[in-house]
Design a protein around this motif. Structure first.
Motif, PDB file in Angstrom:
ATOM      1  N   MET A   1       0.842  -1.194   0.000  1.00 56.03           N
ATOM      2  CA  MET A   1       0.000   0.000   0.000  1.00 56.03           C
ATOM      3  C   MET A   1       0.881   1.249   0.000  1.00 56.03           C
ATOM      4  SD  MET A   1      -2.912  -1.020   2.809  1.00 56.03           S
ATOM      5  CE  MET A   1      -3.539   0.652   2.810  1.00 56.03           C
ATOM      6  N   GLU A   2       0.567   2.155  -0.908  1.00 55.29           N
ATOM      7  CA  GLU A   2       1.320   3.399  -0.983  1.00 55.29           C
ATOM      8  C   GLU A   2       0.689   4.441  -0.063  1.00 55.29           C
ATOM      9  OE1 GLU A   2       2.601   6.737  -4.346  1.00 55.29           O
ATOM     10  OE2 GLU A   2       1.810   4.767  -4.940  1.00 55.29           O
ATOM     11  N   ARG A   3       1.512   5.104   0.723  1.00 55.31           N
ATOM     12  CA  ARG A   3       0.994   6.139   1.629  1.00 55.31           C
ATOM     13  C   ARG A   3       0.523   7.346   0.844  1.00 55.31           C
ATOM     14  NH1 ARG A   3       5.103   7.280   6.471  1.00 55.31           N
ATOM     15  NH2 ARG A   3       3.384   8.661   7.071  1.00 55.31           N
ATOM     16  N   GLY A 152     -27.593 -14.428  10.682  1.00 51.65           N
ATOM     17  CA  GLY A 152     -28.511 -14.328   9.563  1.00 51.65           C
ATOM     18  C   GLY A 152     -28.223 -13.135   8.678  1.00 51.65           C
ATOM     19  N   VAL A 153     -27.113 -12.431   8.944  1.00 47.68           N
ATOM     20  CA  VAL A 153     -26.724 -11.253   8.172  1.00 47.68           C
ATOM     21  C   VAL A 153     -25.296 -11.453   7.670  1.00 47.68           C
ATOM     22  CG1 VAL A 153     -26.345  -8.760   8.192  1.00 47.68           C
ATOM     23  CG2 VAL A 153     -28.179  -9.757   9.591  1.00 47.68           C
ATOM     24  N   THR A 154     -25.080 -11.323   6.372  1.00 49.97           N
ATOM     25  CA  THR A 154     -23.730 -11.432   5.832  1.00 49.97           C
ATOM     26  C   THR A 154     -23.008 -10.099   5.989  1.00 49.97           C
ATOM     27  OG1 THR A 154     -24.422 -13.073   4.194  1.00 49.97           O
ATOM     28  CG2 THR A 154     -22.352 -11.924   3.786  1.00 49.97           C
ATOM     29  N   PRO A 155     -21.903 -10.070   6.708  1.00 43.73           N
ATOM     30  CA  PRO A 155     -21.198  -8.801   6.930  1.00 43.73           C
ATOM     31  C   PRO A 155     -20.661  -8.205   5.637  1.00 43.73           C
ATOM     32  CG  PRO A 155     -20.414 -10.512   8.441  1.00 43.73           C
ATOM     33  CD  PRO A 155     -21.253 -11.189   7.408  1.00 43.73           C
ATOM     34  N   VAL A 156     -20.711  -6.884   5.554  1.00 43.76           N
ATOM     35  CA  VAL A 156     -20.177  -6.192   4.380  1.00 43.76           C
ATOM     36  C   VAL A 156     -19.004  -5.288   4.759  1.00 43.76           C
ATOM     37  CG1 VAL A 156     -22.382  -6.236   3.178  1.00 43.76           C
ATOM     38  CG2 VAL A 156     -21.801  -4.251   4.606  1.00 43.76           C
ATOM     39  N   GLY A 157     -18.705  -5.187   6.057  1.00 39.71           N
ATOM     40  CA  GLY A 157     -17.639  -4.313   6.519  1.00 39.71           C
ATOM     41  C   GLY A 157     -16.547  -5.063   7.237  1.00 39.71           C
ATOM     42  N   PHE A 158     -15.375  -4.441   7.333  1.00 34.93           N
ATOM     43  CA  PHE A 158     -14.202  -5.089   7.918  1.00 34.93           C
ATOM     44  C   PHE A 158     -13.366  -4.080   8.694  1.00 34.93           C
ATOM     45  CE2 PHE A 158      -9.693  -6.005   7.848  1.00 34.93           C
ATOM     46  CZ  PHE A 158      -9.632  -7.330   8.238  1.00 34.93           C
ATOM     47  N   MET A 159     -12.805  -4.554   9.806  1.00 33.25           N
ATOM     48  CA  MET A 159     -11.745  -3.830  10.515  1.00 33.25           C
ATOM     49  C   MET A 159     -11.023  -4.830  11.398  1.00 33.25           C
ATOM     50  SD  MET A 159     -11.820  -0.530  13.067  1.00 33.25           S
ATOM     51  CE  MET A 159     -12.703  -1.396  14.369  1.00 33.25           C
ATOM     52  N   SER A 160      -9.713  -4.919  11.263  1.00 33.06           N
ATOM     53  CA  SER A 160      -8.947  -5.806  12.130  1.00 33.06           C
ATOM     54  C   SER A 160      -8.386  -5.020  13.302  1.00 33.06           C
ATOM     55  CB  SER A 160      -7.793  -6.461  11.355  1.00 33.06           C
ATOM     56  OG  SER A 160      -6.765  -5.513  11.078  1.00 33.06           O
ATOM     57  N   ARG A 161      -7.933  -5.745  14.312  1.00 37.20           N
ATOM     58  CA  ARG A 161      -7.194  -5.095  15.386  1.00 37.20           C
ATOM     59  C   ARG A 161      -5.887  -4.546  14.806  1.00 37.20           C
ATOM     60  NH1 ARG A 161      -4.457  -8.086  20.690  1.00 37.20           N
ATOM     61  NH2 ARG A 161      -3.676  -6.174  21.675  1.00 37.20           N
ATOM     62  N   GLY A 162      -5.498  -3.370  15.233  1.00 39.96           N
ATOM     63  CA  GLY A 162      -4.213  -2.826  14.819  1.00 39.96           C
ATOM     64  C   GLY A 162      -4.081  -2.681  13.317  1.00 39.96           C
ATOM     65  N   SER A 163      -2.902  -3.013  12.817  1.00 44.29           N
ATOM     66  CA  SER A 163      -2.617  -2.824  11.401  1.00 44.29           C
ATOM     67  C   SER A 163      -3.101  -3.991  10.560  1.00 44.29           C
ATOM     68  CB  SER A 163      -1.107  -2.652  11.193  1.00 44.29           C
ATOM     69  OG  SER A 163      -0.789  -2.599   9.805  1.00 44.29           O
ATOM     70  N   GLN A 164      -3.639  -3.668   9.384  1.00 46.00           N
ATOM     71  CA  GLN A 164      -3.938  -4.696   8.413  1.00 46.00           C
ATOM     72  C   GLN A 164      -2.635  -5.067   7.694  1.00 46.00           C
ATOM     73  OE1 GLN A 164      -5.392  -1.780   4.757  1.00 46.00           O
ATOM     74  NE2 GLN A 164      -6.906  -2.823   5.976  1.00 46.00           N
ATOM     75  N   SER A 165      -2.679  -6.101   6.870  1.00 53.33           N
ATOM     76  CA  SER A 165      -1.511  -6.502   6.094  1.00 53.33           C
ATOM     77  C   SER A 165      -1.446  -5.692   4.811  1.00 53.33           C
ATOM     78  CB  SER A 165      -1.586  -7.995   5.767  1.00 53.33           C
ATOM     79  OG  SER A 165      -2.515  -8.215   4.709  1.00 53.33           O
ATOM     80  N   ILE A 166      -0.381  -5.884   4.058  1.00 51.73           N
ATOM     81  CA  ILE A 166      -0.262  -5.177   2.785  1.00 51.73           C
ATOM     82  C   ILE A 166      -1.242  -5.732   1.757  1.00 51.73           C
ATOM     83  CG2 ILE A 166       2.139  -4.521   3.148  1.00 51.73           C
ATOM     84  CD1 ILE A 166       2.944  -6.866   1.349  1.00 51.73           C
ATOM     85  N   TRP A 167      -1.837  -6.906   2.050  1.00 49.93           N
ATOM     86  CA  TRP A 167      -2.783  -7.509   1.099  1.00 49.93           C
ATOM     87  C   TRP A 167      -4.243  -7.299   1.487  1.00 49.93           C
ATOM     88  CZ3 TRP A 167       0.484 -11.215   3.785  1.00 49.93           C
ATOM     89  CH2 TRP A 167       1.711 -11.420   3.163  1.00 49.93           C
ATOM     90  N   ASP A 185      -6.812   8.076   9.075  1.00 45.28           N
ATOM     91  CA  ASP A 185      -6.152   9.185   8.417  1.00 45.28           C
ATOM     92  C   ASP A 185      -7.064  10.248   7.823  1.00 45.28           C
ATOM     93  OD1 ASP A 185      -7.141   7.445   6.530  1.00 45.28           O
ATOM     94  OD2 ASP A 185      -5.253   7.112   5.471  1.00 45.28           O
ATOM     95  N   ASP A 186      -8.359  10.259   8.193  1.00 40.74           N
ATOM     96  CA  ASP A 186      -9.224  11.295   7.626  1.00 40.74           C
ATOM     97  C   ASP A 186     -10.487  11.439   8.457  1.00 40.74           C
ATOM     98  OD1 ASP A 186     -10.497  13.132   5.698  1.00 40.74           O
ATOM     99  OD2 ASP A 186      -9.063  12.305   4.256  1.00 40.74           O
ATOM    100  N   ASP A 187     -11.263  12.468   8.133  1.00 38.03           N
ATOM    101  CA  ASP A 187     -12.555  12.703   8.791  1.00 38.03           C
ATOM    102  C   ASP A 187     -13.723  12.380   7.876  1.00 38.03           C
ATOM    103  OD1 ASP A 187     -11.461  13.701  11.185  1.00 38.03           O
ATOM    104  OD2 ASP A 187     -11.203  15.696  10.293  1.00 38.03           O
ATOM    105  N   TYR A 190     -13.315   7.718   1.982  1.00 35.35           N
ATOM    106  CA  TYR A 190     -12.612   7.989   0.730  1.00 35.35           C
ATOM    107  C   TYR A 190     -12.399   6.674  -0.021  1.00 35.35           C
ATOM    108  CZ  TYR A 190      -8.458   6.485   3.388  1.00 35.35           C
ATOM    109  OH  TYR A 190      -7.569   5.776   4.158  1.00 35.35           O
ATOM    110  N   TRP A 191     -12.016   6.793  -1.287  1.00 34.43           N
ATOM    111  CA  TRP A 191     -11.815   5.618  -2.129  1.00 34.43           C
ATOM    112  C   TRP A 191     -10.342   5.242  -2.168  1.00 34.43           C
ATOM    113  CZ3 TRP A 191     -16.005   3.061  -3.645  1.00 34.43           C
ATOM    114  CH2 TRP A 191     -17.222   3.755  -3.709  1.00 34.43           C
ATOM    115  N   SER A 192     -10.079   3.956  -2.006  1.00 37.62           N
ATOM    116  CA  SER A 192      -8.734   3.419  -2.175  1.00 37.62           C
ATOM    117  C   SER A 192      -8.745   2.573  -3.438  1.00 37.62           C
ATOM    118  CB  SER A 192      -8.346   2.555  -0.964  1.00 37.62           C
ATOM    119  OG  SER A 192      -7.095   1.935  -1.167  1.00 37.62           O
ATOM    120  N   ARG A 193      -7.884   2.917  -4.389  1.00 33.74           N
ATOM    121  CA  ARG A 193      -7.926   2.257  -5.686  1.00 33.74           C
ATOM    122  C   ARG A 193      -6.687   1.389  -5.890  1.00 33.74           C
ATOM    123  NH1 ARG A 193     -12.284   4.880  -7.495  1.00 33.74           N
ATOM    124  NH2 ARG A 193     -12.555   7.057  -6.880  1.00 33.74           N
ATOM    125  N   SER A 194      -6.910   0.247  -6.506  1.00 34.72           N
ATOM    126  CA  SER A 194      -5.829  -0.690  -6.794  1.00 34.72           C
ATOM    127  C   SER A 194      -6.157  -1.425  -8.087  1.00 34.72           C
ATOM    128  CB  SER A 194      -5.690  -1.698  -5.648  1.00 34.72           C
ATOM    129  OG  SER A 194      -6.713  -2.687  -5.720  1.00 34.72           O
TER     130      SER A 194
END
Length: 301
Positions: A1-3, A152-167, A185-187, A190-194
């Motif tokens: 991931m590029e900063r 009964g609900v399929t999750p659509v969101g994600f957040m891990s403890r601490g840092s995620q991996s580069i993947w 890093d923001d209020d 935003y979109w992250s594109r890859s």
């Protein structure tokens, strides 16, 4: 991931949330007890981040630390569900797969109360620890599936403890998640594109978070937390008067603010939000993501 050190800069998007407010507020409750490091789970050592540091050396089971965590599900959960029902507020519960696997009925109670389940990793560990993308992918999928079966609900969101991996973010894009919350890093979203596509990122915050009760230089009295959140809300509301849109995340843990004294902070924060009715929009992260995406799509036509 590029900063990205620039972000939106001055050209911030003009977002008006569904109720006409310019400030969106996301209440996040962490459902992770039973997924922390523990000898009882076959780990080499005990989780040391808690009410007090574990006094057991590696390889020795620490019943006291386990019980600190257990309190969150045994008692804290019901305080949160009751007060949210009374306030008619829906929140997002970040759920660890191992915790849900152990108490699926409690996870279902969360969803039945109208709250959004989201993926918080299989174990309560940073995803930066994964050594390869395929193992991480399997555990994200496993967590999503366990939560879906329980709630009964399929999750659509994600957040891990601490840092995620580069993947991580690319994996979430490939797996069709609607948003990623590993961002500080923001209020505004935003979109992250890859090369894999675009992922909507909903920023989180470690400052408006009850984990600072466990920090030696953090919150002590419940008012420390509620007053700090109140200052954040006041600043964003003032900025909204000048046309600036924003999003604020407020983080809770069942074992931290689920305790009686600290729960006073929860009640005080909900009272502050009630006083700001019409000036803030309190919503699940899934709803915030959907609205932001809808606005972006309309502007692109």
């Amino acid at each position: 991931m590029e900063r990205d050190l620039r972000g939106y800069g001055r050209a911030r998007p003009d977002i008006v949330w569904p109720n006409g407010a310019r400030v969106a507020v996301s209440l996040v409750v962490n459902f992770e007890e039973g997924a922390e490091l523990a000898i009882e789970q076959g780990d080499a050592e005990t989780e040391r981040y808690g009410e007090v540091a574990s006094t057991s050396p590696p390889g020795v089971r620490d019943l006291a630390q386990e019980q600190v965590f257990d309190y969150g599900l045994r008692a804290g959960l019901w305080r949160f569900l009751d007060v949210f029902t009374d306030a008619n507020i829906r929140s997002t519960f970040m759920m660890c797969g191992r915790a849900v696997e152990r108490v699926p009925d409690l996870a279902r109670a969360v969803a039945e109360a109208g709250h959004e389940p989201a993926v918080h990793g299989w174990r309560w560990l940073p995803h930066a620890l994964y050594g390869d993308a395929e193992t991480e992918r399997r555990e994200i999928e496993k967590t999503r599936d366990v939560i879906a079966r329980a709630t009964g609900v399929t999750p659509v969101g994600f957040m891990s403890r601490g840092s995620q991996s580069i993947w991580t973010r690319d994996l979430l894009t490939q797996l069709g998640f609607a948003y990623d919350s590993n961002a500080l890093d923001d209020d505004l979203p935003y979109w992250s594109r890859s090369p894999w596509g675009s992922m909507l990122v909903l920023p989180y915050g470690f400052d408006t978070n009850d984990m600072k009760f466990f920090h030696p230089n953090g919150f002590v009295q419940p008012e420390d937390f509620s007053n700090y959140v109140g200052a954040a809300l006041a600043t964003l509301a003032e900025e909204a008067e000048r046309g600036r849109s924003s999003m604020l995340s407020i983080g809770f843990h069942l074992r931290i603010c689920g305790r009686p004294a600290r729960f006073r902070a929860v009640r005080a924060i909900l009272a502050q939000l009630a006083q700001l009715e019409g000036r803030v929009w309190v919503a699940t992260r899934a709803d915030i993501a959907k609205h932001f995406r809808d606005v972006a799509e309309k502007k692109s036509r």
